[in-house]
Design a protein around this motif. Structure first.
Motif, PDB file in Angstrom:
ATOM      1  N   SER A 130       0.860  -1.181   0.000  1.00 29.61           N
ATOM      2  CA  SER A 130       0.000   0.000   0.000  1.00 29.61           C
ATOM      3  C   SER A 130       0.899   1.234   0.000  1.00 29.61           C
ATOM      4  CB  SER A 130      -0.940   0.003   1.203  1.00 29.61           C
ATOM      5  OG  SER A 130      -0.203   0.048   2.400  1.00 29.61           O
ATOM      6  N   ALA A 134       1.430   1.553  -5.837  1.00 30.19           N
ATOM      7  CA  ALA A 134       2.875   1.356  -5.716  1.00 30.19           C
ATOM      8  C   ALA A 134       3.279  -0.098  -5.931  1.00 30.19           C
ATOM      9  CB  ALA A 134       3.352   1.831  -4.349  1.00 30.19           C
ATOM     10  N   ILE A 173       4.655   9.425  -4.286  1.00 28.83           N
ATOM     11  CA  ILE A 173       4.730   8.305  -3.331  1.00 28.83           C
ATOM     12  C   ILE A 173       6.113   8.305  -2.701  1.00 28.83           C
ATOM     13  CG2 ILE A 173       4.571   5.817  -3.009  1.00 28.83           C
ATOM     14  CD1 ILE A 173       2.721   5.710  -5.431  1.00 28.83           C
ATOM     15  N   LEU A 176       5.927   3.564   1.274  1.00 32.36           N
ATOM     16  CA  LEU A 176       5.044   2.446   0.961  1.00 32.36           C
ATOM     17  C   LEU A 176       5.218   1.370   2.011  1.00 32.36           C
ATOM     18  CD1 LEU A 176       6.813  -0.008  -0.692  1.00 32.36           C
ATOM     19  CD2 LEU A 176       6.821   1.806  -2.352  1.00 32.36           C
TER      20      LEU A 176
END
Length: 194
Positions: A130, A134, A173, A176
Motif C-alpha cells: 500500500s 505502488a 509516493i 510504501l
C-alpha cells in the motif's frame, strides 16, 4: 353485422400467448447462463484488471530482474508489517520495520518465523503493498513468499527478501508499506495425521 370476439374456453391460451411465454422462458434461461458465465469470469477478470492498474496492492509472484539504475537523488521509505492468519500458531515478524532506500537500490531484509506447535507445519506468506498503485513498482528479486515454508515442531527460520523500488515510482509516493499475511499451507489430510 357486428363481429363478436373469439371465445376462448377457460384454461386455454391463444397461440401467440404460448409463443410469448416460450420466448420469455428462453430469455430467462439465456440470462441465467450469461450471469453464471460472468460470475465465473469475474475472478480472472479482476486479476487482470488489478495487474494492469496495480490498485489492489498485489505484487508479482515471480522474481524480478535486477534494476539497472539507482536514483541517488530520491529516497523512499519502505515499511514492513506481518500478519498471521487465525489458526496459524507461528511467530512471524520482520527483523526491521522500516528502511530508507534510493529507487533502484537493491536491499535485503529478513523476516523471522517460528513454529510454536508440537507438529511440523507449512506456511505461505502472501504479500500486498500500500498504497495499491505502488505495487507495480515494488520488485522482489528473491522472496520467501515464492514458496511454501515448512517448519518442524518448534523450528525457526530467517526468511530473506531481496527487493528494489522501480525508479519510475510516481514522485508523490514517498512511503510504501509491504504487508505479508501468513497462511497455513499444509494440506488438511497431512495436518490431521500428525
Amino acid at each position: 353485422m357486428s363481429q363478436q370476439p373469439e371465445q376462448i374456453p377457460p384454461g386455454h391460451d391463444r397461440p401467440t400467448d404460448h409463443r410469448a411465454k416460450q420466448r420469455s422462458l428462453w430469455s430467462l434461461v439465456l440470462m441465467a447462463v450469461v450471469m453464471f458465465g460472468f460470475a465465473f469470469a469475474l475472478v480472472p477478470l479482476y486479476d487482470v484488471f488489478c495487474d494492469i492498474t496495480g490498485i489492489n496492492g498485489k505484487t508479482a509472484n515471480t522474481p524480478a530482474s535486477q534494476s539497472r539504475e539507482v536514483d541517488r537523488g530520491r529516497e523512499v521509505t519502505v515499511e514492513f508489517v506481518a500478519y498471521i492468519n487465525p489458526g496459524m500458531d507461528w511467530i512471524f515478524e520482520p527483523q526491521v520495520t522500516r528502511v530508507v532506500v534510493n529507487p533502484g537500490q537493491i536491499q535485503t531484509i529478513k523476516y523471522a518465523a517460528r513454529n510454536l506447535t508440537a507438529n511440523s507445519s507449512v506456511g505461505q506468506a502472501v504479500p500486498s503493498v500500500s498504497p495499491g498503485q505502488a505495487a507495480r513498482y515494488f520488485n522482489k528479486i528473491e522472496c520467501f513468499c515464492f514458496n511454501h515454508q515448512p517448519l518442524e515442531a518448534g523450528g525457526s527460520a530467517e526468511l530473506p527478501l531481496v527487493f528494489y523500488i522501480d525508479p519510475e515510482l510516481p514522485e508523490e509516493i514517498n512511503t510504501l508499506t509491504l504487508a505479508y499475511t501468513l497462511y497455513n499451507a499444509q494440506p488438511e489430510s497431512t495436518a490431521q495425521t500428525q
